[in-house]
Design an enzyme around this catalytic site. Structure first.
Site, short mmCIF file in Angstrom:
data_model
loop_
_atom_site.label_atom_id
_atom_site.label_comp_id
_atom_site.label_asym_id
_atom_site.label_seq_id
_atom_site.Cartn_x
_atom_site.Cartn_y
_atom_site.Cartn_z
N ASP A 30 2.67 10.29 0.01
CA ASP A 30 2.71 8.86 0.40
C ASP A 30 1.57 8.38 1.31
O ASP A 30 1.53 7.74 2.12
CB ASP A 30 3.84 8.12 0.96
N GLU A 202 7.64 0.33 -6.58
CA GLU A 202 7.60 0.57 -5.16
C GLU A 202 6.25 0.91 -4.64
O GLU A 202 5.34 0.61 -5.24
CB GLU A 202 8.45 1.75 -4.75
#
Length: 555
Positions: A30, A202
């Protein structure tokens, strides 16, 4: 200049050594990439591990140096009792108005469609702090980010979680203004994007370029169908139109690619106006197989079409990417401490590559001063529990490598254990340790935990001396082996195998994840660790001293 001309110019002027992916090997998912002046930073998720939010620095996008973790105490992050793969998800690092902003989600659960995320914001003068006291902005969803607009306003984005049965749990992307003076969200919340047919929308990041607002999101889930989606609008509040060509980046549909699971990206612009995307990848040992190293971070070059859409060559991740124009790239790659490190524990604090599980490395259980030039670890609770473990570990960053430690330990009973571990989570690990038999005799033994079932590996148990011992584990692709040497004081230690070759792939996201009746019973979002583990199950004051620990990645 057209995108083709930009690409040609980049290739013609790029130094011979470019960006080799992944730039952050091992458990570094991420990535949130940021440039401040000529300095680049990447912040990555840490889940149940301290320090929270790992940060790396670079001046050329090619070579990256670990700065350690940003959140190093319970004032900033309390992981007590945090479940496997819960904790810190998808941090966002930004810079505006003379200070760094770190926004991070602390996710408490994933059972039954609930996440219970809390989104904390801290600010400080540097990318690792010192930080202000955290404020909670909201708990509507996770993967939150800040966008600092040219007019001086700041906006917070996140995915919106919908817990209701039968609903889309990834309800879309919302935005709300953030007031820096009051450190609060103000005004109404706006839903600006509900995603594409790929679903699981997301990880929003927002950018402004040439009069457009570009919304970068992750879609398709964080496994083989992962992708980076781009949508844009002429107004910050939308409406946002997805790129009609499709995803900016994905590995889906091509198992031959080295870098799989490509998705969850963030953009950065160089001082010379080039653009790059930092994104998540995984490297399975076999096509669509297990990724022992976890989810890693890579970088791709981005060009722009005449119509104003970002593009990556072939829309797939490349193993080697041209470095930015004009940057200094040494002819030889510097040796990274993440790949080659010897720690004699002479420093006053743990090095930046060490992490601790669910609690910070505080003096009540970790000491570098009680016995000089040694790391003393006071024993913690059981390996299955989520409170007060005593595990000091580092990421495994290559398919092949070796971790070794020299240890002194005097166990008084079978409730006291110390040694080295190959670790994924509370349900999947290996532990070569010394403990005491019923008559008090010290013994060496090997435990394995497979999906929560703890067993003894046959044929390892042997009497152990009270003098310093050397313990070693080796990763060789999908295989893992342990060994030990009791005559550690000699120059040529006599090593003995501790059991047979073991399955390293049980230390992977794919093996850890479990779905029962359509609901996740366990998730796997981290990666393999090698570390030092001390257990004092009876809380009787056991501790172990480690004189040295080393890690060598050979590929």
């Amino acid at each position: 200049m057209t995108s083709a001309e930009t690409s040609t110019l980049s290739e013609a002027t790029t130094p011979s050594r470019g960006i080799r992916n992944p730039v952050l090997a091992g458990f570094h998912p991420d990535p949130s990439i940021l440039r401040v002046g000529n300095d680049y930073y990447i912040a990555t998720s840490t889940f149940e591990w301290y320090p929270g939010v790992r940060v790396h620095h670079s001046t050329n996008l090619v070579d990256w140096t670990p700065l350690g973790g940003a959140l190093d105490d319970k004032r900033l992050l309390d992981l007590t009792g945090t479940g496997d793969s819960n904790g810190v998800w998808a941090p966002n690092l930004s810079y505006a108005h003379g200070e760094f902003h770190l926004l991070y989600s602390d996710v408490a659960t994933f059972a039954g469609g609930y996440w219970d995320p809390q989104n904390f914001l801290v600010t400080g003068p540097g990318p690792t702090g010192p930080w202000s006291d955290p404020v909670v902005l909201h708990g509507r969803g996770f993967d939150a980010s800040l966008f600092h607009d040219d007019d001086g306003t700041t906006w917070m984005l996140s995915m919106v979680a919908d817990w209701r049965p039968g609903r889309n749990r990834f309800g879309g992307i919302s935005i709300q203004q953030y007031d820096r003076a009051t450190r609060k969200l103000v005004g109404p919340e706006h839903m600006i994007f509900t995603g594409t047919a790929a679903g699981v929308t997301e990880a929003p990041n927002l950018y402004r370029k040439d009069g457009w607002y570009y919304l970068v999101t992750a879609e398709g889930g964080t496994s083989w169908e992962h992708q980076v989606t781009v949508a844009r609008s002429s107004h910050v509040l939308g409406p946002y139109l997805a790129d009609p060509v499709g995803p900016l980046l994905t590995s889906a549909g091509d198992p031959s690619l080295t870098l799989q699971k490509a998705g969850h990206g963030s953009l950065v612009e160089t001082p010379d106006g080039q653009w790059y995307l930092a994104h998540l990848v995984g490297r399975p040992y076999t096509p669509r197989g297990r990724c022992v190293l976890g989810r890693e971070s890579a970088i791709q070059e981005v060009t722009w079409t005449d119509e104003g859409w970002p593009r990556i060559t072939d829309g797939t991740p490349a193993d080697i990417v041209p470095a930015p124009i004009g940057v200094k790239v040494p002819a030889e790659a510097p040796v990274s401490s993440e790949h080659l490190e010897d720690d004699d524990f002479d420093a006053p604090q743990l090095g930046v590559n060490w992490s601790t599980l669910r609690r910070p490395a505080t003096p009540d259980w970790v000491s570098l001063s009680e016995r000089p030039s040694h790391l003393r670890i006071h024993g913690g609770r059981s390996p299955m529990g989520r409170h007060q473990p005593s595990l000091v570990a580092r990421r495994v960053v290559a398919t092949d490598g070796e971790f070794e430690a020299t240890m002194e330990f005097t166990p008084r009973n079978y409730r006291q254990l110390a040694g080295i571990t190959a670790y994924y989570n509370t349900r999947n690990w290996y532990f070569l340790h010394i403990t005491a038999d019923d008559d008090g005799t010290p013994i060496l033994d090997l435990l394995t935990c497979d999906s929560g079932q703890v067993t003894v590996v046959p044929g390892v148990r042997t009497p152990a001396p009270l003098t310093p011992v050397r313990l070693r584990l080796r990763f060789a692709g999908p295989s893992l082996s342990f060994s030990y040497a009791f005559n550690s004081a000699t120059e040529t230690a006599e090593w003995h195998n501790a059991g047979p070759s073991l399955d390293a792939t049980t230390l992977s996201d794919e093996y850890a994840a479990q779905v029962i009746n359509g609901e996740p019973a366990a998730w796997g979002f981290t990666g393999a660790f090698a570390g030092l583990w001390v257990q004092d199950l009876g809380r009787e004051g056991a501790y172990a001293d480690f004189d040295r620990a080393s890690y060598r990645a050979t590929t």
